[in-house]
Scaffold this active site. Structure first.
Site, PDB file in Angstrom:
ATOM      1  N   GLY A 191     -15.704 -48.447 -28.199  1.00  0.00           N
ATOM      2  CA  GLY A 191     -16.307 -48.657 -29.517  1.00  0.00           C
ATOM      3  C   GLY A 191     -16.822 -47.320 -29.983  1.00  0.00           C
ATOM      4  O   GLY A 191     -16.111 -46.324 -29.893  1.00  0.00           O
ATOM      5  N   HIS A 241      -8.292 -47.415 -22.475  1.00  0.00           N
ATOM      6  CA  HIS A 241      -8.621 -48.834 -22.721  1.00  0.00           C
ATOM      7  C   HIS A 241      -7.803 -49.750 -21.811  1.00  0.00           C
ATOM      8  O   HIS A 241      -6.766 -50.273 -22.225  1.00  0.00           O
ATOM      9  CB  HIS A 241      -8.340 -49.184 -24.186  1.00  0.00           C
ATOM     10  N   CYS A 299     -13.951 -45.756 -22.269  1.00  0.00           N
ATOM     11  CA  CYS A 299     -14.013 -44.937 -23.478  1.00  0.00           C
ATOM     12  C   CYS A 299     -15.470 -44.718 -23.893  1.00  0.00           C
ATOM     13  O   CYS A 299     -16.182 -44.003 -23.207  1.00  0.00           O
ATOM     14  CB  CYS A 299     -13.138 -45.567 -24.561  1.00  0.00           C
ATOM     15  N   GLU A 311      -8.280 -52.683 -21.071  1.00  0.00           N
ATOM     16  CA  GLU A 311      -8.280 -54.084 -21.538  1.00  0.00           C
ATOM     17  C   GLU A 311      -7.146 -54.336 -22.539  1.00  0.00           C
ATOM     18  O   GLU A 311      -6.853 -55.487 -22.859  1.00  0.00           O
ATOM     19  CB  GLU A 311      -9.642 -54.443 -22.146  1.00  0.00           C
TER      20      GLU A 311
HETATM   21  N1  GLN Z   1     -14.975 -41.828 -29.996  1.00  0.00           N
HETATM   22  C1  GLN Z   1     -15.766 -42.908 -29.496  1.00  0.00           C
HETATM   23  C2  GLN Z   1     -17.167 -42.443 -29.110  1.00  0.00           C
HETATM   24  O1  GLN Z   1     -17.431 -41.283 -29.099  1.00  0.00           O
HETATM   25  C3  GLN Z   1     -15.105 -43.594 -28.346  1.00  0.00           C
HETATM   26  C4  GLN Z   1     -13.800 -44.210 -28.792  1.00  0.00           C
HETATM   27  C5  GLN Z   1     -13.457 -45.472 -28.074  1.00  0.00           C
HETATM   28  O2  GLN Z   1     -14.284 -46.079 -27.404  1.00  0.00           O
HETATM   29  N2  GLN Z   1     -12.247 -45.926 -28.283  1.00  0.00           N
HETATM   30  O3  GLN Z   1     -17.995 -43.254 -28.839  1.00  0.00           O
END
Ligand code: GLN
Length: 199
Positions: free
Chosen positions: A48, A177, A80, A179
């Site tokens: 996220g 990811h 992520c 998932e």
């Molecule tokens: N760019 C996001 C961050 O810095 C991470 C991206 C992701 O979770 N897909 O939180």
């Protein structure tokens, strides 16, 4: 009794993690409150925006509760943005962005660069059980780059020399990811080790 695994559900990619955990034999529970957190054996911190999640963790009062559970060995899987939240040092974060610091890495946000903003690749992965050595299809979305790993961190997979799957004790983290897609090995490994640790 299946192991109960929470998915931090303040923001981000919650449903797909819940589905993957259920398919891997766990009971997934959405975690939005300290009471819900108290009921789980382990926690997934999804992808996220780590800046938004950091703010929501603080405003919901969950930050301290999660930090306390992590300090006493609760298994965690961060993907992520979740990897960023678990890391010790965030590079390119917001000044007020916080992290739990239970994974001894320095991690730079959004660092795969514009050309490789989002991409898929086959990773050679170690440490995921009997299929060791086979490849894992990984989806990267504005992924962080791990710029430093501490001595207690195992690197389970890399892309062009950058670690993308790392483990320190009960904490597992992926820059991608797991998932998304149908390879469940990361969730299976996490469910299995969480069940062993909570037994
Ligand atoms: N760019 C996001 C961050 O810095 C991470 C991206 C992701 O979770 N897909 O939180």
């Amino acid at each position: 009794m299946p192991v109960k695994i929470g998915v931090l559900a303040l923001q981000g990619a919650v449903d797909r993690h819940a589905r993957a955990l259920a398919a891997a034999g766990a009971e997934p529970l959405a975690v939005r409150t300290a009471a819900a957190l108290a009921d789980v054996d382990a926690l997934v911190l999804p992808g996220g925006e780590s800046t938004t999640m950091s703010m929501l963790l603080e405003s919901s009062g969950l930050f301290e509760a999660v930090a306390e559970r992590l300090a006493t060995g609760m298994p965690a899987l961060g993907t992520c943005a979740g990897m960023i939240l678990l890391g010790r040092e965030i590079i390119g974060g917001r000044a007020d962005q916080r992290s739990f610091g239970v994974l001894d890495i320095s991690v730079r946000r959004n660092a795969f660069g514009r050309q490789r903003d989002s991409f898929e690749t086959d990773l050679a992965v170690i440490g995921l059980g009997p299929d060791d050595g086979s490849t894992l299809r990984a989806v990267f979305i504005r992924a962080p780059v791990v710029e430093r790993v501490g001595p207690d961190v195992e690197v389970l997979a890399s892309v062009d020399g950058d670690p993308v799957l790392v483990r320190q004790g009960a904490v597992l983290a992926a820059a991608f990811h797991p998932e998304l897609g149908d390879d469940l090995r990361i969730h299976q490994t996490f469910v299995r080790s969480s069940a062993e640790r909570s037994a």
